[in-house]
Design a protein around this motif. Structure first.
Motif, PDB file in Angstrom:
ATOM      1  N   LEU A 259      -0.713   5.851   7.440  1.00 58.67           N
ATOM      2  CA  LEU A 259       0.100   6.489   8.480  1.00 58.67           C
ATOM      3  C   LEU A 259       0.360   7.956   8.183  1.00 58.67           C
ATOM      4  O   LEU A 259       1.227   8.576   8.806  1.00 58.67           O
ATOM      5  N   ALA A 260      -0.394   8.532   7.239  1.00 58.34           N
ATOM      6  CA  ALA A 260      -0.220   9.954   6.928  1.00 58.34           C
ATOM      7  C   ALA A 260      -0.671  10.835   8.085  1.00 58.34           C
ATOM      8  O   ALA A 260      -0.286  11.998   8.175  1.00 58.34           O
ATOM      9  N   GLU A 261      -1.502  10.278   8.969  1.00 55.49           N
ATOM     10  CA  GLU A 261      -1.809  10.927  10.239  1.00 55.49           C
ATOM     11  C   GLU A 261      -1.436   9.924  11.330  1.00 55.49           C
ATOM     12  O   GLU A 261      -2.265   9.169  11.826  1.00 55.49           O
ATOM     13  N   PRO A 262      -0.151   9.880  11.697  1.00 52.88           N
ATOM     14  CA  PRO A 262       0.338   8.816  12.578  1.00 52.88           C
ATOM     15  C   PRO A 262      -0.201   8.949  13.991  1.00 52.88           C
ATOM     16  O   PRO A 262      -0.725   9.989  14.393  1.00 52.88           O
TER      17      PRO A 262
ATOM     18  N   ALA B 264       0.445  -1.305  10.344  1.00 48.22           N
ATOM     19  CA  ALA B 264       1.238  -1.298   9.105  1.00 48.22           C
ATOM     20  C   ALA B 264       1.948  -2.634   8.906  1.00 48.22           C
ATOM     21  O   ALA B 264       2.138  -3.080   7.770  1.00 48.22           O
ATOM     22  N   TYR B 265       2.342  -3.279  10.002  1.00 45.44           N
ATOM     23  CA  TYR B 265       2.974  -4.603   9.905  1.00 45.44           C
ATOM     24  C   TYR B 265       2.044  -5.601   9.220  1.00 45.44           C
ATOM     25  O   TYR B 265       2.466  -6.383   8.355  1.00 45.44           O
TER      26      TYR B 265
ATOM     27  N   LEU C 281       2.428  -8.874  -3.652  1.00 45.71           N
ATOM     28  CA  LEU C 281       1.797  -7.689  -4.224  1.00 45.71           C
ATOM     29  C   LEU C 281       2.787  -6.927  -5.113  1.00 45.71           C
ATOM     30  O   LEU C 281       3.809  -6.444  -4.636  1.00 45.71           O
ATOM     31  N   PRO C 282       2.482  -6.767  -6.402  1.00 45.13           N
ATOM     32  CA  PRO C 282       3.424  -6.098  -7.311  1.00 45.13           C
ATOM     33  C   PRO C 282       3.229  -4.590  -7.367  1.00 45.13           C
ATOM     34  O   PRO C 282       3.117  -4.002  -8.443  1.00 45.13           O
ATOM     35  N   LEU C 283       3.196  -3.959  -6.195  1.00 48.55           N
ATOM     36  CA  LEU C 283       3.026  -2.510  -6.077  1.00 48.55           C
ATOM     37  C   LEU C 283       3.751  -2.034  -4.811  1.00 48.55           C
ATOM     38  O   LEU C 283       3.849  -2.784  -3.832  1.00 48.55           O
ATOM     39  N   PRO C 284       4.218  -0.782  -4.790  1.00 47.66           N
ATOM     40  CA  PRO C 284       4.994  -0.288  -3.639  1.00 47.66           C
ATOM     41  C   PRO C 284       4.118   0.240  -2.507  1.00 47.66           C
ATOM     42  O   PRO C 284       4.320   1.359  -2.022  1.00 47.66           O
ATOM     43  N   LEU C 285       3.167  -0.582  -2.067  1.00 49.45           N
ATOM     44  CA  LEU C 285       2.295  -0.148  -0.970  1.00 49.45           C
ATOM     45  C   LEU C 285       3.053   0.059   0.339  1.00 49.45           C
ATOM     46  O   LEU C 285       2.874   1.093   0.993  1.00 49.45           O
ATOM     47  N   PRO C 286       3.901  -0.882   0.776  1.00 53.36           N
ATOM     48  CA  PRO C 286       4.623  -0.639   2.040  1.00 53.36           C
ATOM     49  C   PRO C 286       5.480   0.618   1.991  1.00 53.36           C
ATOM     50  O   PRO C 286       5.533   1.387   2.965  1.00 53.36           O
ATOM     51  N   GLU C 287       6.139   0.864   0.848  1.00 51.10           N
ATOM     52  CA  GLU C 287       6.987   2.057   0.721  1.00 51.10           C
ATOM     53  C   GLU C 287       6.154   3.336   0.819  1.00 51.10           C
ATOM     54  O   GLU C 287       6.582   4.320   1.442  1.00 51.10           O
TER      55      GLU C 287
ATOM     56  N   ALA D 110       9.919  -5.691  15.656  1.00 49.27           N
ATOM     57  CA  ALA D 110      10.539  -4.457  15.158  1.00 49.27           C
ATOM     58  C   ALA D 110       9.487  -3.390  14.883  1.00 49.27           C
ATOM     59  O   ALA D 110       9.677  -2.213  15.214  1.00 49.27           O
ATOM     60  N   PHE D 111       8.358  -3.779  14.295  1.00 53.64           N
ATOM     61  CA  PHE D 111       7.279  -2.823  14.059  1.00 53.64           C
ATOM     62  C   PHE D 111       6.717  -2.322  15.389  1.00 53.64           C
ATOM     63  O   PHE D 111       6.441  -1.131  15.553  1.00 53.64           O
TER      64      PHE D 111
END
Length: 346
Positions: A50-53, A65-66, A77-83, A251-252
């Motif tokens: 989403l860096a180019e939304p 993204a949802y 997933l043990p990483l902050p991908l959604p954030e 919501a998304f």
């Protein structure tokens, strides 16, 4: 679902099925960083999707993204991908050029910005110790903070995921006005939005594992899935899973459609949080002691649900916000609002 959505869902599911297993999840607990897996996510462009939304002509929106956030929850997933996805979107809309490195997201509570410096404390930032920058909103500004200038107070949630306090005094930051329609609480809202999708994904995993166990475990010479009491519990679990997924999805979609995001996000966080409690309880009843065993994967989902439902605001906090929004409408106004706020299907 659109063709683009099918492509995204297939890609993220294949990537996580192949990469996230019991060994990796066990290894990640205690604060480790899964660098090889993060590199795979980067190679597929997921952290910056989403860096180019769409608002600026990009290919992907919040509906895509949802699918990614839900898959992250489904596979623990043990990483902050959604954030990272949400942080990149905020920077793009505010006109701040995203730096290289790992982006995180934090609620702006405790953040004070004076000119180009910031003071304060950002509590319980997901994977804070491993980030290069964190994005937050405060005083109707989007703020990009370098983690290098912060003191990190390590912490973890119940699932063993890093939740660190970032403390800073006079750190140089970049800031810009929030995009139109957004404000001081935007980063908290986005965090609640992400957790709603992740919880919906984790609940889907509980349902899947509970169905599988009920179809193979025998008691008194009969599969436990054949007992009426277990069938009833499984039906309730399926209902909670469907309700959580629908609330998060709507919501998304509200963000993409320009609908009332404040109500939709609050409703999603409340509904998925309630579903998380009921779903975890039922799943552990169905699996019994097996579900609590360290060797069984059920606890990776349930411990995350117990943790995520409290992050970026509890159900009680978001329910109060809903009340503040709808009580002034009165009965007739509320009905008109709810029926007009239905988002299109994804």
């Amino acid at each position: 679902m659109s063709e683009l959505g099918n492509i995204i869902e297939d890609m993220i599911q294949r990537l996580l099925v192949d990469s996230v297993d019991h060994t990796l999840l066990e290894r990640s607990e205690g604060g480790g960083w899964e660098g090889d897996l993060w590199s795979k996510l980067e190679e597929n462009g997921l952290p910056i999707m989403l860096a180019e939304p769409k608002e600026k002509g990009g290919e992907f929106g919040w509906r895509e993204a949802y699918l990614v956030a839900m898959a992250a929850g489904r596979h623990a997933l043990p990483l902050p991908l959604p954030e990272a996805i949400a942080a990149g979107w905020l920077l793009a809309l505010s006109g701040i050029v995203a730096p290289e490195g790992r982006l995180g997201l934090a609620a702006g509570d405790g953040l004070v910005v004076e000119g180009d410096t910031a003071h304060g404390r950002l509590p319980r930032v997901a994977w804070g110790r491993h980030l290069t920058h964190v994005v937050a909103t405060t005083c109707d500004q989007v703020v990009l903070i370098p983690v290098e200038g912060c003191a990190v107070v390590p912490g973890d949630n119940l699932a063993g995921e890093p939740r660190d306090d970032l403390v800073f005094d006079g750190v140089e930051v970049l800031s810009a006005p929030c995009p139109p329609g957004f404000g001081t609480e935007t980063s908290r809202q986005l965090g609640a939005l992400l957790r709603s999708a992740q919880m919906a994904g984790a609940i889907a995993t509980l349902l899947e594992r509970s169905l599988a166990y009920a179809g193979e475990r025998q008691q008194f010479g009969k599969l436990i899935g054949g007992f009426q009491a277990v069938q009833h519990m499984m039906a309730v679990l399926a209902e909670e899973s469907a309700a959580a997924a629908m609330a998060a999805e709507q919501a998304f979609a509200a963000l993409d459609l320009g609908r009332d995001k404040d109500f939709a996000i609050a409703a999603a966080k409340v509904r998925t949080g309630e579903a998380a409690g009921r779903a975890a309880s039922i799943a552990h009843q169905v699996l019994g002691a097996m579900g609590f065993a360290r060797e069984h994967p059920l606890h990776f989902a349930s411990r995350r649900l117990w943790s995520w439902r409290a992050e970026f605001g509890s159900e009680a906090e978001w329910a109060e916000r809903i009340a503040d929004m709808v009580i002034p409408m009165g009965g007739d106004g509320l009905w008109a609002f709810v029926t007009a706020a239905q988002a299109d299907p994804m």
